[in-house]
Design a protein around this motif. Structure first.
Motif, short mmCIF file in Angstrom:
data_model
loop_
_atom_site.label_atom_id
_atom_site.label_comp_id
_atom_site.label_asym_id
_atom_site.label_seq_id
_atom_site.Cartn_x
_atom_site.Cartn_y
_atom_site.Cartn_z
N GLY A 86 30.90 27.28 11.47
CA GLY A 86 29.85 26.55 10.77
C GLY A 86 28.71 26.27 11.74
N SER A 87 27.62 25.74 11.21
CA SER A 87 26.45 25.51 12.06
C SER A 87 26.62 24.29 12.97
CB SER A 87 25.19 25.35 11.21
OG SER A 87 25.41 24.38 10.21
N SER A 88 27.42 23.31 12.54
CA SER A 88 27.51 22.05 13.30
C SER A 88 27.96 22.23 14.76
CB SER A 88 28.42 21.07 12.58
OG SER A 88 27.99 20.91 11.25
N PRO A 89 28.99 23.04 15.05
CA PRO A 89 29.42 23.12 16.45
C PRO A 89 28.60 24.06 17.33
CG PRO A 89 30.97 24.30 15.05
CD PRO A 89 29.92 23.73 14.15
N LEU A 113 40.41 27.14 13.10
CA LEU A 113 40.88 26.49 11.87
C LEU A 113 41.11 27.46 10.72
CD1 LEU A 113 38.36 23.51 11.74
CD2 LEU A 113 40.85 23.29 11.95
N ASP A 114 40.22 28.45 10.59
CA ASP A 114 40.25 29.20 9.33
C ASP A 114 39.56 30.55 9.45
OD1 ASP A 114 37.75 28.09 9.66
OD2 ASP A 114 37.78 26.89 7.84
N GLU A 115 39.75 31.35 8.42
CA GLU A 115 39.08 32.66 8.31
C GLU A 115 39.00 33.03 6.83
OE1 GLU A 115 36.95 34.84 8.83
OE2 GLU A 115 37.71 35.93 10.59
N LEU A 134 36.03 19.56 14.59
CA LEU A 134 35.89 19.75 13.15
C LEU A 134 34.43 19.62 12.73
CD1 LEU A 134 38.64 17.37 11.65
CD2 LEU A 134 38.77 19.87 11.84
N GLY A 135 34.06 20.36 11.67
CA GLY A 135 32.85 20.05 10.93
C GLY A 135 33.30 19.35 9.67
N ILE A 136 32.39 19.14 8.74
CA ILE A 136 32.79 18.56 7.45
C ILE A 136 31.95 19.22 6.35
CG2 ILE A 136 31.16 16.61 7.71
CD1 ILE A 136 33.27 14.86 6.22
N GLY A 137 32.59 19.52 5.24
CA GLY A 137 31.86 20.10 4.11
C GLY A 137 31.13 18.99 3.35
N GLY A 179 33.34 16.82 1.58
CA GLY A 179 34.37 16.12 2.37
C GLY A 179 35.49 17.02 2.85
N HIS A 180 35.34 18.35 2.68
CA HIS A 180 36.43 19.22 3.15
C HIS A 180 36.42 19.32 4.67
CE1 HIS A 180 33.78 23.08 2.69
NE2 HIS A 180 33.97 22.90 3.98
N ILE A 181 37.60 19.56 5.23
CA ILE A 181 37.70 19.87 6.65
C ILE A 181 38.39 21.24 6.74
CG2 ILE A 181 37.54 17.66 7.85
CD1 ILE A 181 40.52 17.25 7.53
N ALA A 182 37.82 22.09 7.63
CA ALA A 182 38.16 23.50 7.62
C ALA A 182 37.90 24.00 6.20
CB ALA A 182 39.59 23.73 8.08
N PHE A 183 38.88 24.66 5.55
CA PHE A 183 38.69 25.01 4.14
C PHE A 183 39.67 24.21 3.28
CE2 PHE A 183 36.49 29.22 5.07
CZ PHE A 183 35.29 28.82 4.49
N ASN A 184 40.07 23.06 3.79
CA ASN A 184 40.94 22.19 2.98
C ASN A 184 40.07 21.45 1.98
OD1 ASN A 184 43.68 22.45 4.25
ND2 ASN A 184 42.48 21.89 6.06
N SER A 238 26.87 30.27 0.81
CA SER A 238 26.15 31.49 0.40
C SER A 238 24.86 31.65 1.21
CB SER A 238 25.84 31.47 -1.09
OG SER A 238 24.94 30.43 -1.38
N ARG A 239 24.41 30.56 1.87
CA ARG A 239 23.17 30.69 2.66
C ARG A 239 23.33 31.67 3.82
NH1 ARG A 239 25.70 25.98 4.59
NH2 ARG A 239 25.35 25.46 6.78
N PHE A 240 24.58 31.93 4.20
CA PHE A 240 24.80 32.87 5.31
C PHE A 240 24.95 34.32 4.83
CE2 PHE A 240 26.80 28.80 6.76
CZ PHE A 240 25.87 28.52 7.74
N SER A 278 22.43 16.60 4.15
CA SER A 278 23.45 17.08 3.20
C SER A 278 24.84 16.52 3.51
CB SER A 278 23.49 18.62 3.21
OG SER A 278 23.94 19.08 4.45
N LYS A 279 25.01 15.90 4.68
CA LYS A 279 26.32 15.36 5.06
C LYS A 279 26.41 13.84 4.88
CE LYS A 279 27.63 19.45 6.12
NZ LYS A 279 27.88 20.03 7.39
N GLN A 280 25.33 13.20 4.42
CA GLN A 280 25.33 11.73 4.31
C GLN A 280 26.50 11.18 3.48
OE1 GLN A 280 21.44 10.78 2.78
NE2 GLN A 280 20.54 10.61 4.83
C1 GLP Z 1 32.71 25.86 6.28
C2 GLP Z 1 33.82 25.82 7.31
C3 GLP Z 1 34.09 24.41 7.77
C4 GLP Z 1 32.78 23.74 8.16
C5 GLP Z 1 31.86 23.68 6.98
C6 GLP Z 1 30.54 23.00 7.28
O1 GLP Z 1 33.15 25.60 5.00
N1 GLP Z 1 35.05 26.39 6.85
O2 GLP Z 1 34.99 24.44 8.86
O3 GLP Z 1 33.04 22.45 8.63
O4 GLP Z 1 31.60 25.01 6.57
O5 GLP Z 1 29.66 23.90 7.88
P1 GLP Z 1 28.33 23.49 8.58
O6 GLP Z 1 28.68 22.94 9.89
O7 GLP Z 1 27.54 24.78 8.69
O8 GLP Z 1 27.64 22.51 7.70
#
Ligand code: GLP
Length: 233
Positions: A36-39, A61-63, A123-126, A129-134, A158-160, A193-195
């Motif tokens: 994701g973009s956050s890290p 975390l995921d693929e 971790l990032g966050i969706g 509120g998702h973490i990874a793809f949970n 989809s922006r990517f 978008s994360k507020q």
């Molecule tokens: C994806 C990833 C997550 C990530 C999230 C947020 O869904 N699977 O691990 O935290 O995007 O991405 P971004 O950091 O670009 O907002």
């Protein structure tokens, strides 16, 4: 839960990098990594540093399911580009999105996580509120599993891609229970978008409807967010 509010994502990335650096000085050997973009600013700091990761293990975390590793939207490709090309690790694990037998791949990944307890999980966050793809509704007790992505995540990601139809509908993802077993967790969240997700993560009830809210029950979590993402706290 410790909350660090930064001016922007660049400063946030540096704070996360400093936590990793200190951890390695104290003997940490296994990093749990996120895409994701956050890290990205944190990875930039890692690449620009003189730290040596050749004795470290990373576990992602995921693929996405169905993307080849050389597809430029796969998380394999992302990790090579943003970190591993410049800073190779001793072992780097990412779920195999092309696995023919998904159940076998899930078992293999759970064995890898069990054999390599994670010292620091990034971790990032969706937005939901998702973490990874949970995704919302995932049991807190889950281990690695195959996930059906929600419409909200497909739209957000989809922006990517060239268009929404190209976003895979499924992924393989480390479960919430495994994430919670990491010794230390650092979550990064930046931008407007994360507020709502940040507010729910920090102040909301602990509920499977907001997967990240379980982090309130972890003994060592640092949330790093910029002023905009923290605005509703
Ligand atoms: C994806 C990833 C997550 C990530 C999230 C947020 O869904 N699977 O691990 O935290 O995007 O991405 P971004 O950091 O670009 O907002």
């Amino acid at each position: 839960m410790k909350i660090i509010v930064t001016k922007d994502n660049i400063e946030g990335g540096t704070k996360a990098f400093e936590i990793i650096k200190k951890g390695m000085e104290n003997g940490d050997k296994v990093l749990g990594l996120a895409t994701g973009s956050s890290p990205i600013p944190m990875y930039d700091d890692m690449c620009d540093s003189d730290l040596d990761f050749s004795d470290m293990t990373s576990i992602n975390l995921d693929e996405y399911y169905g993307l080849k590793p050389d597809n430029d939207q796969s998380y394999h490709y992302f990790m090579q580009k943003h970190l591993f090309d410049k800073k190779p690790f001793k072992h780097s694990y990412i779920p195999n999105g092309m696995a023919k037998d998904i159940d076998e791949e899930v078992d293999r990944y759970n064995d890898i996580i069990a054999a390599n307890p994670i010292d620091i999980q990034i971790l990032g966050i969706g937005r939901n509120g998702h973490i990874a793809f949970n995704e919302p509704g995932t049991p807190f007790g889950s281990l690695t599993h195959k996930v059906q992505l929600t419409e909200s995540t497909i739209k957000a990601n989809s922006r990517f891609f060239d268009n929404e139809d190209e976003v895979p509908r499924q992924a393989i993802c480390m479960g919430i229970k495994s994430i919670m077993q990491s010794k230390k967790i650092v979550l990064l969240a930046f931008g407007e978008s994360k507020q709502n997700a940040v507010k729910a993560l920090v102040e909301g009830p602990v509920t499977e409807e907001v997967p990240a809210s379980i982090l309130q029950d972890h003994p060592d979590v640092t949330v790093i967010c910029d002023e905009v993402a923290a605005a509703k706290l």
